[in-house]
Design an enzyme around this catalytic site. Structure first.
Site, mmCIF file in Angstrom:
data_model
loop_
_atom_site.group_PDB
_atom_site.id
_atom_site.type_symbol
_atom_site.label_atom_id
_atom_site.label_comp_id
_atom_site.label_asym_id
_atom_site.label_seq_id
_atom_site.Cartn_x
_atom_site.Cartn_y
_atom_site.Cartn_z
ATOM 1 N N LYS A 13 0.815 -1.445 0.044
ATOM 2 C CA LYS A 13 -0.025 -0.025 -0.078
ATOM 3 C C LYS A 13 0.871 1.206 0.162
ATOM 4 C CE LYS A 13 -2.039 -1.018 3.977
ATOM 5 N NZ LYS A 13 -1.403 -2.504 4.211
ATOM 6 N N ARG A 88 -10.039 0.655 8.420
ATOM 7 C CA ARG A 88 -9.499 -0.831 8.517
ATOM 8 C C ARG A 88 -10.560 -1.665 9.244
ATOM 9 N NH1 ARG A 88 -3.612 0.116 8.596
ATOM 10 N NH2 ARG A 88 -2.535 -1.893 8.659
ATOM 11 N N ARG A 127 11.192 -5.522 5.145
ATOM 12 C CA ARG A 127 11.017 -4.103 4.882
ATOM 13 C C ARG A 127 11.837 -3.405 5.752
ATOM 14 N NH1 ARG A 127 5.207 -1.773 5.505
ATOM 15 N NH2 ARG A 127 5.177 -2.840 7.574
ATOM 16 N N ARG A 160 10.979 -1.408 11.197
ATOM 17 C CA ARG A 160 10.010 -1.111 12.056
ATOM 18 C C ARG A 160 10.033 -2.341 13.222
ATOM 19 N NH1 ARG A 160 4.888 0.200 8.230
ATOM 20 N NH2 ARG A 160 3.743 -1.111 10.032
ATOM 21 N N ARG A 171 -0.824 -9.202 12.968
ATOM 22 C CA ARG A 171 -1.523 -8.371 12.152
ATOM 23 C C ARG A 171 -2.201 -8.843 11.050
ATOM 24 N NH1 ARG A 171 3.791 -5.465 11.023
ATOM 25 N NH2 ARG A 171 2.784 -4.350 9.512
#
Ligand code: ADP
Ligand code: ADP
Ligand code: ZN
Length: 222
Positions: A13, A88, A127, A160, A171
């Site tokens: 996203k 969400r 990431r 992160r 998640r």
């Protein structure tokens, strides 16, 4: 044009959002980015949000909706917005409709980026994000030119704290339980496009851009 980009954590996203806002001159509104900025500045809201984010849970609706409402009320959002990571939950989607109608806006398009679960795990654990400007990289799929250094600003890249295997799994569960049910809401609204996000970043973007150009044409006619 007011657009929502959704999809499971790691679907791309944020990566697509960066390209979309450049191409279509939209304001990028990312709730995740806003929370991370608030955490960095140690605001009261940021500290509250951090409790949930660190566990991989959703920040409560009343906090998120308040933050988005404040952001959308600013004048720069009238012309066009890309909402990334919000809504969400079904409740957030309904609250967004209320906020938008108060502000004389409407949702013109909802894009869902779909990627299967194994690939999401690979993407999230690899990431890396620029500490300075927030640009997102991947150690294998989208590496910076110099290891650990941002191409754009020379900033240092970091991982992160919620991109660990354990938190990522939580998640993904949260996405299935709390976010997936929202899709029907937008399908019924007739503004929904689902896009295969398992391909190269540029291939995905080609589809996204072509869909948004159609939407833009139709929005102009009205
Ligand atoms: P999201 O905002 O949906 O959580 P990101 O845009 O941050 O996802 O992407 C998650 C990770 O996957 C990042 O490391 C990013 O560089 C990488 N990535 C994004 N899109 C692709 C793609 N199409 N193919 C491979 N890796 C991708
Ligand atoms: P990703 O796209 O990789 O899941 P985000 O940056 O969008 O990550 O979100 C990071 C975290 O911030 C989420 O796991 C959640 O805790 C919180 N968050 C972001 N957006 C929302 C939202 N709309 N509602 C509730 N929590 C949110
Ligand atoms: Zn940077």
């Amino acid at each position: 044009m007011h657009v929502i980009i959704m999809g499971p954590p790691g679907a791309g996203k944020g990566t697509q959002a960066e390209k979309i806002v450049n191409e279509f001159s939209l304001v990028h509104v990312s709730t995740g980015d806003m929370f991370r900025a608030a955490i960095k500045n140690e605001t009261e809201m940021g500290l509250k949000a951090k409790e949930y984010i660190d566990k991989g849970e959703l920040v409560p609706d009343e906090i998120v909706v308040g933050v988005v409402k404040e952001r959308l009320s600013r004048p720069d959002c009238q012309e066009g917005v890309l909402l990334d990571g919000f809504p969400r939950t079904l409740e957030q989607a309904e609250a967004l409709d209320d906020v938008m109608s108060e502000l004389n806006m409407k949702t013109d398009a909802v894009i869902s980026i779909d990627v299967d679960e194994d690939e999401l795990l690979n993407r999230l654990t690899g990431r890396r994000v620029c500490r300075n400007c927030g640009t997102t990289y991947h150690i294998n799929f989208n590496p910076p030119k110099v290891r650990n250094i941002c191409d754009h600003c020379g900033g240092e890249l970091y991982q992160r704290s919620d991109d660990t295997v354990e938190t990522v799994k939580e998640r993904l569960n949260v996405y299935k339980k709390q976010t997936l049910p929202m899709i029907d809401y937008y399908k019924r609204g007739g503004v929904f496009a689902s896009i295969d996000g398992s391909r190269d970043i540029d291939e995905v973007f080609a589809d996204v851009a072509s869909y948004l150009r159609d939407v833009q044409e139709n929005t102009k006619d009205k």
